[in-house]
Motif scaffolding. Structure first.
Motif, PDB file in Angstrom:
ATOM      1  N   GLU A  52      22.446  31.490 -28.466  1.00  0.00           N
ATOM      2  CA  GLU A  52      22.789  30.508 -29.500  1.00  0.00           C
ATOM      3  C   GLU A  52      23.331  31.251 -30.712  1.00  0.00           C
ATOM      4  O   GLU A  52      22.880  32.363 -31.027  1.00  0.00           O
ATOM      5  CB  GLU A  52      21.553  29.700 -29.905  1.00  0.00           C
ATOM      6  N   LEU A  53      24.297  30.626 -31.400  1.00  0.00           N
ATOM      7  CA  LEU A  53      24.928  31.250 -32.558  1.00  0.00           C
ATOM      8  C   LEU A  53      24.766  30.335 -33.768  1.00  0.00           C
ATOM      9  O   LEU A  53      25.150  29.162 -33.730  1.00  0.00           O
ATOM     10  CB  LEU A  53      26.412  31.502 -32.281  1.00  0.00           C
ATOM     11  N   TYR A  54      24.200  30.887 -34.833  1.00  0.00           N
ATOM     12  CA  TYR A  54      23.976  30.134 -36.069  1.00  0.00           C
ATOM     13  C   TYR A  54      24.664  30.894 -37.199  1.00  0.00           C
ATOM     14  O   TYR A  54      24.455  32.110 -37.356  1.00  0.00           O
ATOM     15  CB  TYR A  54      22.481  29.992 -36.348  1.00  0.00           C
ATOM     16  N   LEU A  82      14.548  28.117 -30.702  1.00  0.00           N
ATOM     17  CA  LEU A  82      15.378  29.054 -31.462  1.00  0.00           C
ATOM     18  C   LEU A  82      15.947  28.415 -32.719  1.00  0.00           C
ATOM     19  O   LEU A  82      15.955  29.017 -33.794  1.00  0.00           O
ATOM     20  CB  LEU A  82      16.519  29.593 -30.583  1.00  0.00           C
ATOM     21  N   LYS A  83      16.443  27.174 -32.585  1.00  0.00           N
ATOM     22  CA  LYS A  83      17.051  26.527 -33.740  1.00  0.00           C
ATOM     23  C   LYS A  83      16.031  26.330 -34.851  1.00  0.00           C
ATOM     24  O   LYS A  83      16.339  26.518 -36.035  1.00  0.00           O
ATOM     25  CB  LYS A  83      17.653  25.187 -33.336  1.00  0.00           C
ATOM     26  N   GLY A  88      16.607  28.136 -38.278  1.00  0.00           N
ATOM     27  CA  GLY A  88      16.757  27.183 -39.370  1.00  0.00           C
ATOM     28  C   GLY A  88      15.715  27.396 -40.448  1.00  0.00           C
ATOM     29  O   GLY A  88      16.011  27.338 -41.651  1.00  0.00           O
ATOM     30  N   SER A  89      14.468  27.639 -40.045  1.00  0.00           N
ATOM     31  CA  SER A  89      13.406  27.902 -41.005  1.00  0.00           C
ATOM     32  C   SER A  89      13.669  29.186 -41.783  1.00  0.00           C
ATOM     33  O   SER A  89      13.433  29.252 -42.997  1.00  0.00           O
ATOM     34  CB  SER A  89      12.064  27.992 -40.276  1.00  0.00           C
ATOM     35  N   VAL A  95      21.791  26.473 -45.567  1.00  0.00           N
ATOM     36  CA  VAL A  95      21.819  25.464 -44.516  1.00  0.00           C
ATOM     37  C   VAL A  95      22.289  26.117 -43.235  1.00  0.00           C
ATOM     38  O   VAL A  95      23.339  26.771 -43.189  1.00  0.00           O
ATOM     39  CB  VAL A  95      22.746  24.288 -44.885  1.00  0.00           C
ATOM     40  N   CYS A  96      21.520  25.954 -42.185  1.00  0.00           N
ATOM     41  CA  CYS A  96      21.841  26.556 -40.897  1.00  0.00           C
ATOM     42  C   CYS A  96      22.877  25.699 -40.154  1.00  0.00           C
ATOM     43  O   CYS A  96      22.704  24.490 -40.013  1.00  0.00           O
ATOM     44  CB  CYS A  96      20.562  26.688 -40.069  1.00  0.00           C
ATOM     45  N   LYS A  97      23.943  26.326 -39.693  1.00  0.00           N
ATOM     46  CA  LYS A  97      24.948  25.629 -38.896  1.00  0.00           C
ATOM     47  C   LYS A  97      24.970  26.214 -37.493  1.00  0.00           C
ATOM     48  O   LYS A  97      25.149  27.421 -37.326  1.00  0.00           O
ATOM     49  CB  LYS A  97      26.336  25.756 -39.523  1.00  0.00           C
ATOM     50  N   GLN A  98      24.785  25.386 -36.489  1.00  0.00           N
ATOM     51  CA  GLN A  98      24.835  25.842 -35.108  1.00  0.00           C
ATOM     52  C   GLN A  98      26.274  25.771 -34.626  1.00  0.00           C
ATOM     53  O   GLN A  98      26.893  24.720 -34.625  1.00  0.00           O
ATOM     54  CB  GLN A  98      23.934  24.992 -34.217  1.00  0.00           C
TER      55      GLN A  98
END
Length: 822
Positions: free
Chosen positions: A215-217, A337-338, A342-343, A351-354
């Protein structure tokens, strides 16, 4: 399916650089960052400034890519044990085996684009092409200029103390037949010690490498960034009302993010003048459109503010992008994971963007050597100062080749901590002396037992003076001498015994003379020079008499017999005048130590005789500390014995550890010896260690203030939070910096749930400071414990199974199986 070799962007590796198909040149460094949680606010600011200065020397067209790899690893077999088969080392090895921790490696890739290189975007990425044809040869002048700038970059970081760098060579970049290179490791997500494993890479609906789902954030939009950034943030778990514990601004995305991930940090160095010109044109366009839309007016003002700051404060405009690439082969963990990422980003107020549609292009561009193909539409404009705030500047805990065994604070990974050899060679400390302090129940005995055992395993001669029986178990475990006093089994010595490798030299004679005069005269009483000479002559004649009569056992009784018989004849012959030496008074005062006397056991031991060559000795003086006659005599014997070890055991390390007994020793008139010991033991490869729990002693005792603390370059301190209200005075006496105060008051504030351990703070030379776990196996705990009921249980099992080591192994096994409770 496309073969990766056909689209692999790296053309070749030569001269320790990677050359891409588009002619981009990339060199790589491995960084060694300071350990997490060990830097002060000023040190974070210094590291931030060092990175900003380093970025400024890079020429236009350079891509700065910092990649921090955090991969879960497990402690393997043999990580702690010394291979000797030692029961406690094996138990510790078994206890830690399989413990998970995040293994950290940090790399910097500097890429120089060739002149006229077309910028990439999500729609124009080399991952979308089925094959790539290499361009012509690289521009040698451009490459030379780039290497010169990279050399300046490296020097600035080294001088600023932000990190130590090591240039990666060809084999580390491209790999060998037996070891994967950095490119292969990235493509197949291989850990540091993992062998080459070829895995399928799937990119159609998601990024999947073998069975690992990636996953990429990203932090790629200025709107998603925090409103304020800096070089550090407060870590509330370890902060108190009086202190604020600092961690790096980006550390929540690094060592504190508990999953397999890579934190990628991209900074693109462009032509500052062209960037300013482009933004001026953009501002004018927004100005003309501001009447039609409030959003345009807001954008115009933001653009204008950016330009004003760039010109007024001489900021260097750059483009930046930051992302976390996380993966897992477990479906449940993948779903988390998100939440984890995100935390972590929320701790930065970001702000986390996936990423989904553009994830493949970003993943591919983050490949070592392909940074110049990064999609620029996923970047934002900022200044080097702000971009550098998002760089991870903290690394994982480090282990030395040998030393005291402790655990790292975050995960409990076992570490070896060299407190003496390397710090002395590097100049970090100028002596090996120790000062250990902590409140009652803070774990001093466990920590000191571990230190003594570690030193003993390394060949050190360990002598400990204790009140309370804290070292009885360890002494029995290593087969040492344990001296204690009870009515049934009083303490016994034999200072007249000369063991193997020992002779009647000046040191031995002086120690015996000191002892005999202390027995004869009260403290403060004077003695004549003639008396001193007469006693010296008596000792010499006594050993000559023993040489002629080898059947006589060396002890105080035979010395007393010699005085009454042979030495009396010397007096009658007139060789020693009665007025110069009152033998009758001397014999009368020493009579209680002769057979049949009140203390006839004290100086006539027939076992535990070879104190010089015995490597582990404990003197437990709890029942003697108030005895006006025995305690001073025993203290003198101990001190003289250790001085003998200091001077005669050439090249061997030795330690004298004085636990709570130091208070009684000082009262017995031996404070001068403590001062002498701390000043001179360094010259004999020795260590003086003093352990106390009475914090008031730190403030009131001139011995501790003037000698012990000032001459102890290594301080081991345990939990002192209960003394927080009077900590300013303690801080002054101990000479602790504000950074040390913050670390010390953070002890045991956020220990890992489900694990039993206490934390220790170690300060060496006021320069190297860190907090560690003192986490030990059940077998070690049973040997070290000072709880009376637990000690009784251990002694019971030791008696049943033929020794303490066998006993604790059985007892520990029963406790784990639930068949026995402590």
């Amino acid at each position: 399916m496309i073969e990766i070799e056909k689209i692999l962007p790296v053309w070749k590796v030569e001269r320790d650089a990677m050359i891409s198909m588009n002619g981009d040149m990339t060199i790589a460094y491995e960084l060694r960052l300071p350990e997490i949680g060990t830097q002060s606010e000023k040190e974070f600011d210094a590291a931030h400034q060092a990175f900003v200065k380093a970025l400024r020397v890079l020429p236009p067209g350079t891509v700065f890519h910092k990649a921090d790899w955090f991969i879960r690893s497990k402690v393997g077999s043999g990580a702690v044990g010394d291979g000797s088969g030692n029961v406690l080392n094996v138990a510790s090895d078994r206890f830690f085996k399989g413990r998970e921790y995040l293994d950290h490696q940090c790399f910097i890739f500097l890429t120089q684009k060739p002149a006229g290189r077309k910028l990439s975007s999500s729609a124009y990425s080399n991952i979308l092409r089925k094959s790539i044809a290499p361009v012509g040869a690289a521009d040698e002048k451009l490459f030379a200029k780039f290497l010169s700038a990279a050399g300046q970059f490296e020097r600035i970081l080294l001088d600023g103390g932000a990190a130590s760098l090591r240039r990666l060579r060809d084999d580390e970049l491209a790999g060998t037949a037996n070891k994967p290179g950095i490119i292969e490791r990235y493509l197949f997500l291989l850990s540091r010690d993992q062998h080459s494993v070829i895995r399928d890479v799937h990119l159609k609906d998601e990024i999947r490498v073998g069975d690992k789902r990636v996953e990429l954030y990203t932090l790629a939009d200025a709107l998603d960034l925090p409103s304020v950034c800096g070089s550090r943030i407060n870590y509330e778990k370890y902060s108190t009302d009086r202190t604020k514990f600092s961690i790096g601004f980006a550390s929540p995305l690094g060592q504190l993010l508990d999953c397999d991930h890579i934190y990628n940090q991209f900074i693109f160095i462009g032509d500052a003048a062209k960037t300013i010109k482009r933004l001026e044109a953009k501002k004018l366009r927004l100005q003309s459109l501001s009447a039609y839309s409030r959003e345009n007016a807001v954008s115009r003002d933001a653009c204008n503010d950016f330009l004003n700051e760039a010109v007024a404060q001489q900021r260097m405009p750059v483009k930046a992008h930051f992302n976390v690439m996380a993966w897992s082969d477990d479906a449940l963990e993948h779903a988390e994971l998100k939440n984890k990422v995100g935390s972590a980003m929320a701790q930065l107020d970001a702000v986390c963007k996936q990423e989904t549609d553009g994830a493949a292009q970003i993943w591919y561009a983050a490949m070592p050597g392909n940074e110049a193909d990064f999609p620029m539409n996923d970047c934002f404009d900022t200044f080097a100062e702000q971009a550098a705030c998002f760089l991870n500047v903290e690394g994982g805990a480090r282990s030395d080749a040998m030393g005291l065994r402790l655990g790292d604070r975050l995960y409990g990974r076992p570490l070896n901590l060299d407190l003496f050899n390397a710090p002395m060679k590097s100049g970090l400390i100028t002596n090996r002396n120790l000062f250990i302090c902590g409140s009652s129940g803070a774990g001093k005995s466990l920590a000191m037992n571990g230190l003594l055992r570690s030193l003993y395993d390394q060949g050190t001669h360990c002598v400990t003076i204790d009140i309370g029986g804290s070292y009885a178990g360890l002494c029995e475990a290593v087969g040492g001498y344990y001296f204690t006093y009870t009515e049934e089994n009083p303490i016994r010595f034999n200072p007249f015994y000369i063991g193997r490798d020992d002779v009647l030299d000046i040191e031995k004679k002086e120690s015996l003379k000191t002892l005999l005069i202390a027995l004869w005269k009260k403290e403060g009483d004077s003695f004549k020079r003639s008396e001193y000479v007469a006693i010296s002559a008596a000792i010499t004649l006594y050993y000559e008499h023993l040489a002629a009569h080898p059947e006589i056992f060396q002890c105080f009784d035979s010395f007393y017999d010699f005085l009454m018989q042979e030495y009396m004849q010397v007096l009658e012959d007139g060789k020693v005048k009665e007025k110069d030496f009152d033998l009758g008074s001397f014999m009368y005062v020493l009579n209680p130590y002769y057979k049949g006397g009140e203390f006839d056991y004290l100086l006539n031991a027939t076992e535990n005789l070879d104190l010089l060559n015995e490597r582990f000795i404990v003197f437990e003086l709890d029942n003697l500390k108030s005895h006006e006659i025995l305690f001073p005599v025993v203290t003198i014997i101990i001190m003289e014995m250790f001085i003998s070890k200091m001077r005669k055991l050439k090249g061997q390390r030795k330690i004298l550890a004085i636990d709570e007994a130091w208070v009684a020793i000082a009262k017995a008139g031996m404070s001068g010896f403590i001062k002498y010991l701390y000043k001179t033991v360094r010259k004999f490869n020795g260590i003086a260690a003093l352990i106390t729990q009475e914090v008031d002693d730190l403030i009131s005792s001139p011995i501790i203030r003037e000698s012990v603390i000032n001459l102890s370059d290594t301080k081991i301190l345990l939990d002192m939070r209960k003394f927080m209200n009077k900590f300013d005075k303690i801080q002054e006496v101990l000479g602790l910096s504000d950074k040390a105060k913050t670390l010390l008051l953070s002890l045991n504030k956020a220990n890992e749930e489900g694990r039993q351990y206490r934390e220790v703070f170690i300060d060496q030379g006021g320069q190297r400071m860190n907090v560690y776990r003192n986490e030990i196996s059940l077998e070690e705990y049973l040997v070290y414990t000072t709880e009376e009921t637990e000690k009784m249980k251990v002694q019971e099992y030791a008696a049943r199974f033929g020794g303490i080591l066998k006993g604790v192994c059985v007892l520990a096994a029963e406790i784990r199986e639930g068949r026995t409770l402590l």
